[in-house]
Motif scaffolding. Sequence first.
Motif, PDB file in Angstrom:
ATOM      1  N   CYS A  12     -38.729  -3.097   7.390  1.00 39.58           N
ATOM      2  CA  CYS A  12     -38.591  -1.574   7.196  1.00 39.58           C
ATOM      3  C   CYS A  12     -37.859  -1.158   6.169  1.00 39.58           C
ATOM      4  O   CYS A  12     -38.113  -0.106   5.764  1.00 39.58           O
ATOM      5  CB  CYS A  12     -38.002  -1.289   8.549  1.00 39.58           C
ATOM      6  SG  CYS A  12     -38.773  -1.516  10.157  1.00 39.58           S
ATOM      7  N   GLN A  14     -37.885  -2.375   2.975  1.00 37.61           N
ATOM      8  CA  GLN A  14     -38.852  -2.469   1.868  1.00 37.61           C
ATOM      9  C   GLN A  14     -39.789  -1.323   2.059  1.00 37.61           C
ATOM     10  O   GLN A  14     -40.172  -0.847   1.089  1.00 37.61           O
ATOM     11  CB  GLN A  14     -39.360  -3.813   1.825  1.00 37.61           C
ATOM     12  CG  GLN A  14     -38.741  -5.041   1.529  1.00 37.61           C
ATOM     13  CD  GLN A  14     -39.125  -6.272   1.765  1.00 37.61           C
ATOM     14  OE1 GLN A  14     -40.192  -6.611   2.366  1.00 37.61           O
ATOM     15  NE2 GLN A  14     -38.576  -7.500   1.136  1.00 37.61           N
ATOM     16  N   VAL A  15     -40.288  -0.972   3.261  1.00 33.57           N
ATOM     17  CA  VAL A  15     -41.340  -0.032   3.248  1.00 33.57           C
ATOM     18  C   VAL A  15     -40.486   1.363   3.000  1.00 33.57           C
ATOM     19  O   VAL A  15     -41.092   2.336   2.435  1.00 33.57           O
ATOM     20  CB  VAL A  15     -41.793   0.009   4.907  1.00 33.57           C
ATOM     21  CG1 VAL A  15     -42.644   1.378   5.257  1.00 33.57           C
ATOM     22  CG2 VAL A  15     -42.614  -1.147   5.257  1.00 33.57           C
ATOM     23  N   ALA A  16     -39.233   1.743   3.552  1.00 34.06           N
ATOM     24  CA  ALA A  16     -38.431   2.669   3.308  1.00 34.06           C
ATOM     25  C   ALA A  16     -38.311   2.975   1.808  1.00 34.06           C
ATOM     26  O   ALA A  16     -38.562   4.128   1.266  1.00 34.06           O
ATOM     27  CB  ALA A  16     -37.354   2.791   3.891  1.00 34.06           C
ATOM     28  N   ASP A  17     -37.960   1.870   1.170  1.00 34.89           N
ATOM     29  CA  ASP A  17     -37.975   1.957  -0.452  1.00 34.89           C
ATOM     30  C   ASP A  17     -39.013   2.041  -1.062  1.00 34.89           C
ATOM     31  O   ASP A  17     -38.965   2.934  -2.258  1.00 34.89           O
ATOM     32  CB  ASP A  17     -37.185   0.553  -0.915  1.00 34.89           C
ATOM     33  CG  ASP A  17     -35.797   0.219  -0.455  1.00 34.89           C
ATOM     34  OD1 ASP A  17     -35.157   1.313  -0.113  1.00 34.89           O
ATOM     35  OD2 ASP A  17     -35.456  -0.746  -0.533  1.00 34.89           O
ATOM     36  N   ALA A  18     -40.102   1.676  -0.741  1.00 32.64           N
ATOM     37  CA  ALA A  18     -41.481   1.821  -1.272  1.00 32.64           C
ATOM     38  C   ALA A  18     -41.849   3.291  -0.994  1.00 32.64           C
ATOM     39  O   ALA A  18     -42.382   3.885  -2.070  1.00 32.64           O
ATOM     40  CB  ALA A  18     -42.427   0.976  -0.801  1.00 32.64           C
ATOM     41  N   GLN A  19     -41.495   3.913  -0.064  1.00 32.79           N
ATOM     42  CA  GLN A  19     -41.952   5.347   0.384  1.00 32.79           C
ATOM     43  C   GLN A  19     -40.998   6.201  -0.407  1.00 32.79           C
ATOM     44  O   GLN A  19     -41.664   7.330  -1.212  1.00 32.79           O
ATOM     45  CB  GLN A  19     -41.736   5.539   1.886  1.00 32.79           C
ATOM     46  CG  GLN A  19     -42.785   5.087   2.682  1.00 32.79           C
ATOM     47  CD  GLN A  19     -44.132   5.658   2.608  1.00 32.79           C
ATOM     48  OE1 GLN A  19     -44.282   6.844   1.993  1.00 32.79           O
ATOM     49  NE2 GLN A  19     -45.072   4.813   2.262  1.00 32.79           N
ATOM     50  N   ALA A  20     -39.875   5.763  -0.564  1.00 31.77           N
ATOM     51  CA  ALA A  20     -38.814   6.667  -1.534  1.00 31.77           C
ATOM     52  C   ALA A  20     -39.462   6.757  -2.984  1.00 31.77           C
ATOM     53  O   ALA A  20     -39.289   7.601  -3.476  1.00 31.77           O
ATOM     54  CB  ALA A  20     -37.265   6.148  -1.284  1.00 31.77           C
ATOM     55  N   LYS A  21     -39.682   5.333  -3.413  1.00 30.55           N
ATOM     56  CA  LYS A  21     -40.452   5.468  -4.726  1.00 30.55           C
ATOM     57  C   LYS A  21     -41.569   6.211  -5.000  1.00 30.55           C
ATOM     58  O   LYS A  21     -41.920   6.899  -6.023  1.00 30.55           O
ATOM     59  CB  LYS A  21     -40.532   4.041  -5.204  1.00 30.55           C
ATOM     60  CG  LYS A  21     -40.828   3.801  -6.392  1.00 30.55           C
ATOM     61  CD  LYS A  21     -39.678   3.925  -7.542  1.00 30.55           C
ATOM     62  CE  LYS A  21     -39.779   3.713  -8.982  1.00 30.55           C
ATOM     63  NZ  LYS A  21     -39.198   4.146 -10.058  1.00 30.55           N
ATOM     64  N   LEU A  22     -42.482   6.197  -4.111  1.00 29.26           N
ATOM     65  CA  LEU A  22     -43.584   6.931  -4.124  1.00 29.26           C
ATOM     66  C   LEU A  22     -43.362   8.591  -4.142  1.00 29.26           C
ATOM     67  O   LEU A  22     -43.900   9.337  -4.987  1.00 29.26           O
ATOM     68  CB  LEU A  22     -44.506   6.911  -2.724  1.00 29.26           C
ATOM     69  CG  LEU A  22     -45.246   5.342  -2.934  1.00 29.26           C
ATOM     70  CD1 LEU A  22     -45.819   5.286  -1.420  1.00 29.26           C
ATOM     71  CD2 LEU A  22     -46.396   5.323  -3.921  1.00 29.26           C
ATOM     72  N   VAL A  23     -42.335   8.806  -3.307  1.00 30.64           N
ATOM     73  CA  VAL A  23     -42.031  10.495  -3.369  1.00 30.64           C
ATOM     74  C   VAL A  23     -41.390  10.699  -4.506  1.00 30.64           C
ATOM     75  O   VAL A  23     -41.585  11.720  -5.379  1.00 30.64           O
ATOM     76  CB  VAL A  23     -40.944  10.736  -2.187  1.00 30.64           C
ATOM     77  CG1 VAL A  23     -40.321  11.980  -2.437  1.00 30.64           C
ATOM     78  CG2 VAL A  23     -41.603  10.502  -0.832  1.00 30.64           C
TER      79      VAL A  23
END
Length: 96
Positions: A12, A14-23
């Motif tokens: 979770c 890692q997914v949140a970090d990836a989503q933050a990077k996309l934003v």
Amino acid sequence: MILGVGLLCAGCGQVADAQAKLVENLRIKTAISDYEQAVRSGPPLDRCVKAKMVAIAYSDAKDVADGQAWAAREREDCQAAAAALHVVPPSRTAGP
């Protein structure tokens, strides 16, 4: 059961970090696009403001080098905007 939930949420973060990077990347791309539009068809003050928005987006993304580069561009654009508006910026000398 608890182990299963723990394993399920192990990724979770890692997914949140990836989503933050996309934003963050989307904010940067949008800010740059807005700046480019201001360069094409906006007054100098718009370029100044939009360059500041790009610098902030890079700063928020913790991209120091690009943030500093855009801060330098912002200074140039804001000086040009001030000149176009016949505004004399205050001097940056130390006070008494």
